[in-house]
Design a protein around this motif. Structure first.
Motif, PDB file in Angstrom:
ATOM      1  N   ALA A   1       0.811  -1.221   0.000  1.00  0.00           N
ATOM      2  CA  ALA A   1       0.000   0.000   0.000  1.00  0.00           C
ATOM      3  C   ALA A   1       0.844   1.270   0.000  1.00  0.00           C
ATOM      4  CB  ALA A   1      -0.934   0.010   1.205  1.00  0.00           C
ATOM      5  N   THR A   2       2.125   1.157   0.298  1.00  0.00           N
ATOM      6  CA  THR A   2       2.993   2.345   0.322  1.00  0.00           C
ATOM      7  C   THR A   2       4.067   2.257  -0.770  1.00  0.00           C
ATOM      8  OG1 THR A   2       4.305   1.267   2.068  1.00  0.00           O
ATOM      9  CG2 THR A   2       2.612   2.845   2.761  1.00  0.00           C
TER      10      THR A   2
ATOM     11  N   ILE B   1      -3.122   3.067 -10.057  1.00  0.00           N
ATOM     12  CA  ILE B   1      -2.646   2.119  -9.043  1.00  0.00           C
ATOM     13  C   ILE B   1      -3.822   1.464  -8.320  1.00  0.00           C
ATOM     14  CG2 ILE B   1      -0.580   3.526  -8.681  1.00  0.00           C
ATOM     15  CD1 ILE B   1      -1.755   4.264  -5.912  1.00  0.00           C
ATOM     16  N   VAL B   2      -5.042   1.980  -8.543  1.00  0.00           N
ATOM     17  CA  VAL B   2      -6.193   1.476  -7.793  1.00  0.00           C
ATOM     18  C   VAL B   2      -6.684   0.152  -8.369  1.00  0.00           C
ATOM     19  CG1 VAL B   2      -6.902   3.832  -7.272  1.00  0.00           C
ATOM     20  CG2 VAL B   2      -7.950   2.628  -9.186  1.00  0.00           C
ATOM     21  N   THR B   3      -7.214  -0.682  -7.495  1.00  0.00           N
ATOM     22  CA  THR B   3      -7.970  -1.873  -7.913  1.00  0.00           C
ATOM     23  C   THR B   3      -9.393  -1.710  -7.381  1.00  0.00           C
ATOM     24  OG1 THR B   3      -7.134  -3.087  -5.991  1.00  0.00           O
ATOM     25  CG2 THR B   3      -5.983  -3.383  -8.088  1.00  0.00           C
TER      26      THR B   3
ATOM     27  N   VAL C   1      -5.818   1.168  -1.138  1.00  0.00           N
ATOM     28  CA  VAL C   1      -5.165   1.894  -2.226  1.00  0.00           C
ATOM     29  C   VAL C   1      -6.177   2.674  -3.069  1.00  0.00           C
ATOM     30  CG1 VAL C   1      -3.734   1.617  -4.304  1.00  0.00           C
ATOM     31  CG2 VAL C   1      -3.233   0.282  -2.275  1.00  0.00           C
ATOM     32  N   ASP C   2      -7.454   2.320  -2.990  1.00  0.00           N
ATOM     33  CA  ASP C   2      -8.482   3.020  -3.764  1.00  0.00           C
ATOM     34  C   ASP C   2      -8.439   4.535  -3.525  1.00  0.00           C
ATOM     35  OD1 ASP C   2     -10.016   1.770  -5.686  1.00  0.00           O
ATOM     36  OD2 ASP C   2     -11.876   2.128  -4.614  1.00  0.00           O
ATOM     37  N   PRO C   3      -8.572   4.998  -2.280  1.00  0.00           N
ATOM     38  CA  PRO C   3      -8.494   6.454  -2.071  1.00  0.00           C
ATOM     39  C   PRO C   3      -7.096   7.009  -2.296  1.00  0.00           C
ATOM     40  CG  PRO C   3      -8.665   5.310   0.038  1.00  0.00           C
ATOM     41  CD  PRO C   3      -8.879   4.281  -1.024  1.00  0.00           C
ATOM     42  N   ILE C   4      -6.059   6.188  -2.039  1.00  0.00           N
ATOM     43  CA  ILE C   4      -4.691   6.657  -2.250  1.00  0.00           C
ATOM     44  C   ILE C   4      -4.447   6.985  -3.719  1.00  0.00           C
ATOM     45  CG2 ILE C   4      -2.252   5.968  -2.203  1.00  0.00           C
ATOM     46  CD1 ILE C   4      -2.830   4.417   0.336  1.00  0.00           C
ATOM     47  N   GLY C   5      -4.965   6.119  -4.624  1.00  0.00           N
ATOM     48  CA  GLY C   5      -4.791   6.363  -6.048  1.00  0.00           C
ATOM     49  C   GLY C   5      -5.456   7.656  -6.484  1.00  0.00           C
ATOM     50  N   ALA C   6      -6.685   7.874  -6.005  1.00  0.00           N
ATOM     51  CA  ALA C   6      -7.385   9.117  -6.354  1.00  0.00           C
ATOM     52  C   ALA C   6      -6.640  10.335  -5.817  1.00  0.00           C
ATOM     53  CB  ALA C   6      -8.806   9.077  -5.799  1.00  0.00           C
ATOM     54  N   LEU C   7      -6.111  10.219  -4.585  1.00  0.00           N
ATOM     55  CA  LEU C   7      -5.372  11.339  -4.005  1.00  0.00           C
ATOM     56  C   LEU C   7      -4.048  11.578  -4.721  1.00  0.00           C
ATOM     57  CD1 LEU C   7      -5.997  10.757  -0.191  1.00  0.00           C
ATOM     58  CD2 LEU C   7      -6.938  12.558  -1.628  1.00  0.00           C
ATOM     59  N   LEU C   8      -3.394  10.505  -5.166  1.00  0.00           N
ATOM     60  CA  LEU C   8      -2.154  10.665  -5.936  1.00  0.00           C
ATOM     61  C   LEU C   8      -2.415  11.425  -7.231  1.00  0.00           C
ATOM     62  CD1 LEU C   8      -0.059   7.356  -5.702  1.00  0.00           C
ATOM     63  CD2 LEU C   8       0.592   9.642  -4.967  1.00  0.00           C
TER      64      LEU C   8
ATOM     65  N   VAL D   1       4.563  -3.512 -15.222  1.00  0.00           N
ATOM     66  CA  VAL D   1       4.471  -2.521 -14.145  1.00  0.00           C
ATOM     67  C   VAL D   1       3.931  -3.143 -12.861  1.00  0.00           C
ATOM     68  CG1 VAL D   1       3.326  -0.399 -13.400  1.00  0.00           C
ATOM     69  CG2 VAL D   1       4.255  -0.578 -15.717  1.00  0.00           C
ATOM     70  N   ARG D   2       2.793  -3.826 -12.944  1.00  0.00           N
ATOM     71  CA  ARG D   2       2.188  -4.418 -11.753  1.00  0.00           C
ATOM     72  C   ARG D   2       3.086  -5.493 -11.131  1.00  0.00           C
ATOM     73  NH1 ARG D   2      -1.352  -4.263  -7.374  1.00  0.00           N
ATOM     74  NH2 ARG D   2      -1.952  -6.385  -6.859  1.00  0.00           N
ATOM     75  N   PRO D   3       3.532  -6.518 -11.881  1.00  0.00           N
ATOM     76  CA  PRO D   3       4.382  -7.548 -11.260  1.00  0.00           C
ATOM     77  C   PRO D   3       5.662  -6.979 -10.673  1.00  0.00           C
ATOM     78  CG  PRO D   3       3.574  -8.299 -13.390  1.00  0.00           C
ATOM     79  CD  PRO D   3       3.229  -6.845 -13.287  1.00  0.00           C
ATOM     80  N   LEU D   4       6.286  -6.028 -11.399  1.00  0.00           N
ATOM     81  CA  LEU D   4       7.554  -5.471 -10.920  1.00  0.00           C
ATOM     82  C   LEU D   4       7.365  -4.700  -9.623  1.00  0.00           C
ATOM     83  CD1 LEU D   4      10.554  -5.129 -11.561  1.00  0.00           C
ATOM     84  CD2 LEU D   4       9.972  -3.055 -12.855  1.00  0.00           C
ATOM     85  N   SER D   5       6.316  -3.889  -9.522  1.00  0.00           N
ATOM     86  CA  SER D   5       6.091  -3.113  -8.301  1.00  0.00           C
ATOM     87  C   SER D   5       5.784  -4.015  -7.118  1.00  0.00           C
ATOM     88  CB  SER D   5       4.949  -2.111  -8.527  1.00  0.00           C
ATOM     89  OG  SER D   5       3.745  -2.782  -8.845  1.00  0.00           O
ATOM     90  N   ILE D   6       5.059  -5.101  -7.350  1.00  0.00           N
ATOM     91  CA  ILE D   6       4.735  -6.028  -6.267  1.00  0.00           C
ATOM     92  C   ILE D   6       5.975  -6.807  -5.834  1.00  0.00           C
ATOM     93  CG2 ILE D   6       3.443  -8.125  -5.663  1.00  0.00           C
ATOM     94  CD1 ILE D   6       1.767  -5.597  -5.589  1.00  0.00           C
ATOM     95  N   PHE D   7       6.734  -7.315  -6.785  1.00  0.00           N
ATOM     96  CA  PHE D   7       7.920  -8.102  -6.433  1.00  0.00           C
ATOM     97  C   PHE D   7       8.946  -7.250  -5.691  1.00  0.00           C
ATOM     98  CE2 PHE D   7       6.351 -11.540  -8.942  1.00  0.00           C
ATOM     99  CZ  PHE D   7       7.066 -12.646  -8.540  1.00  0.00           C
TER     100      PHE D   7
END
Length: 614
Positions: free
Chosen positions: A93-94, A127-129, A158-165, A313-319
């Motif tokens: 989440a961060t 970044i939101v799901t 992450v939903d509100p975090i994405g909107a705030l970003l 992008v998604r797999p790399l950020s998670i790994f």
């Protein structure tokens, strides 16, 4: 023929719930069915266009619905769930969200051809799901608890975090590109975000305090909560757009961790409302798209962008973000793949498209197309692949539908053993260690805890079990257990041992009518079943064939035989109940409890027939 607005509203709800039913009936991803349905009635056939037809009400309706959905999801985020998961959830989440923002923005600039300003806005948004797409997938896939909880927490936090970003990126861009830079708006953004979080916490604490002190009657609690959610969302959102999402998330998490029983009682009702809203809103959003927008999705730069977002992008950020968190490679692989975008991405992107176009960024005109392309491809690919991938990675709880039995005694232990022989997952739950002695000695899986306690909710994994049987010696307790778990398991999957005595009298008129269907027959209660076990009755499996029909089988049985359940060729279990129509067919296996001498007679008759044949 032009449809009336009333008819259109009816059609939206009808098709939304109909899509959910089709998805359940044919084991398809619900979000895929809803998306396709919306496209068919909207841009393809032009039956409805909710954005035009609803006019100025369209965006407020969507916003309020998203707020309620996000609140309902966050109401399930108890910190007790995070035991052992706090580190990976925090990192995703961060750190994971930040990396996804940077990588996504670079991809949007170099692949989709967007300017840096627009790229960083859309990178933050993507970044939101979110619960609108994650929750239906989790219900469908039956993931093991750990990856399921990680995806759920990420989606809601992450939903509100994405909107705030996205808002933050826009404010930074406006600040840097202004002729006379003024940091007032930037400071206002941070202040509004802090205010939204604190406001949501205060709303949660306030509602909790009112409930705990009994200032609101039971019949007003659900309406009061929904009114408070709209209030909690609207006030911060009026100050700074999209901060309302952060506020309702904070409110939901606050209430979830206050341990208020009345909030837990309303949870299933709010889940039902959330499903209704998700169904309707997804239909509305997809039906409002233009045909040109859909066709533009297949342009090379958008397809390239979507593929890189999904596979790089998604797999790399998670790994990278989950290094050293204790997650296994398979768990990181699954979480790194599953990231469908949904309602929040669609609604917020349209807002930023208009804002950026007004600010002179002409390339923002493809934001809606880009967003829907990512939403559509991720919904389709992740919706159809999550179950398959979870099985391949051994992260799925798929298998025969299991049975959770509440109450340990001679009968339930023997019943559990018979189910285990049929490869059906079973577990016996009882708060008494002494009563569990029979289960321990028989090697039957058991769980020593009060099934209605909060500890059981967080420590007992109930995903493998689709049926619940309450079979304690307390008739009122059995009814209470069934009533509690009926919303989770469904009315047809919750059973209790008959509360009646030999004369069909119940110890309480209420006990006989509430909470669960009566298992087997009304005249066969727990005392009778335990007595039969003590007399040496045995569990017998009988195959129903074309030569030996169900009618013949019934004629062969005496009054003492108790029909227990049917095993279908698919492995599905159907328990006998007078309150349900249970008719076996050819290929089914009937399991019954019958006298041992009856069993011996059948064996001897069979042996006799075999000798005669020789």
């Amino acid at each position: 023929m032009e449809l009336s607005l009333l008819f259109e509203i009816m059609l939206i709800f009808f098709l939304g719930i109909g899509s959910q039913w089709v998805a359940w009936r044919y084991r398809m991803p619900a979000i895929v069915v809803m998306a396709v349905t919306g496209l068919i009635i909207g841009p393809l056939f032009g039956l409805i266009n909710p954005e035009e037809d609803f006019g100025s009400l369209y965006k407020p309706i969507i916003s309020v619905a998203v707020a309620i959905i996000l609140f309902e999801g966050s109401l399930n985020l108890s910190f007790k769930e995070l035991r052992g998961l706090g580190k990976p959830v925090f990192r995703i989440a961060t750190v994971g969200a930040f990396l996804a923002w940077i990588f996504g923005s670079l991809t949007a600039h170099y692949i989709a051809g967007l300017s840096w300003a627009v790229a960083f806005v859309i990178g933050g948004l993507f970044i939101v799901t979110g619960p609108t797409v994650i929750m239906p997938l989790l219900r469908q896939s039956k993931l093991k608890p750990r990856p399921a909880k990680i995806l759920k927490w990420e989606g809601i936090i992450v939903d509100p975090i994405g909107a705030l970003l996205a808002v933050f990126a826009f404010e930074i861009i406006a600040f840097l590109t202004a002729n006379n830079p003024d940091g007032t708006k930037l400071l206002l953004f941070f202040a509004a975000s802090i205010f939204a979080a604190v406001f949501g916490w205060l709303c949660g604490r306030g509602i909790g305090w009112i409930f705990e002190n009994g200032y609101i009657p039971e019949f007003l609690k659900s309406p009061a909560v929904f009114t408070a959610v709209i209030f909690c969302f609207t006030i911060p959102d009026e100050i700074m757009h999209e901060t309302g999402l952060l506020s309702v998330t904070a409110m939901g998490i606050t209430l979830a961790n206050m341990g208020i029983s009345s909030v837990a009682d309303m949870r299933h009702f709010k889940e039902n409302i959330s499903i209704l809203l998700i169904s309707a809103i997804f239909i509305m959003l997809t039906a409002s798209l233009q045909l040109d927008t859909i066709l533009h999705i297949f342009s090379p730069n958008i397809i390239g962008y979507v593929l890189l977002m999904m596979f790089l992008v998604r797999p790399l950020s998670i790994f990278l973000s989950t290094i050293g968190t204790g997650l296994t490679f398979n768990e990181r692989l699954l979480v790194g793949w599953i990231a469908p975008r949904g309602i929040v991405a669609l609604t917020v992107s349209s807002y930023f498209a208009s804002i950026l176009l007004g600010a002179g960024y002409d390339d923002a005109n493809i934001l809606t197309t880009l967003t829907f392309g990512l939403v559509f491809f991720t919904v389709i690919s992740h919706g159809f692949s999550i179950g398959w991938l979870a099985k391949r990675l051994n992260l799925s709880m798929e298998g025969k539908p299991g049975t959770l039995i509440v109450g340990s005694n001679l009968f339930t232990v023997e019943l559990a053993k018979s189910l285990a022989k049929a490869d059906v997952p079973i577990i016996i739950v009882d708060s008494s260690w002494e009563r569990l002695k029979a289960a321990r000695e028989a090697g039957v899986p058991f769980y020593h805890e009060e099934v209605l306690s909060e500890q059981t909710e967080y420590h007992l994994d109930t995903i493998p079990y689709e049926y619940l049987i309450a079979a304690t010696d307390s008739k009122s307790y059995n009814s209470l257990v069934c009533t509690t778990f009926m919303p989770e398991y469904g009315r047809t999957n919750v059973f209790k041992i008959s509360p009646y005595d030999k004369e069909y009298r119940s110890s309480s008129e209420i006990v006989s009518k509430v909470g669960g269907r009566i298992l087997f027959r009304k005249e066969v209660n727990l005392e009778d079943l335990v007595e039969k076990i003590n007399k040496g009755f045995v569990f017998r499996q009988t195959n129903i064939t074309e030569q030996y029909t169900y009618k013949q089988y019934r004629e062969d049985q005496d009054e003492e035989t108790v029909f227990l359940y049917i095993i279908k060729p698919s492995g599905q279990i159907k328990f006998y109940s007078e309150e349900m129509r249970t008719v076996p067919s050819t290929g089914d296996i009937i399991v019954s409890l019958m006298p041992r001498n009856k069993e011996k007679a059948k064996i001897q008759a069979r042996l006799g027939n075999g000798n005669n044949n020789e």
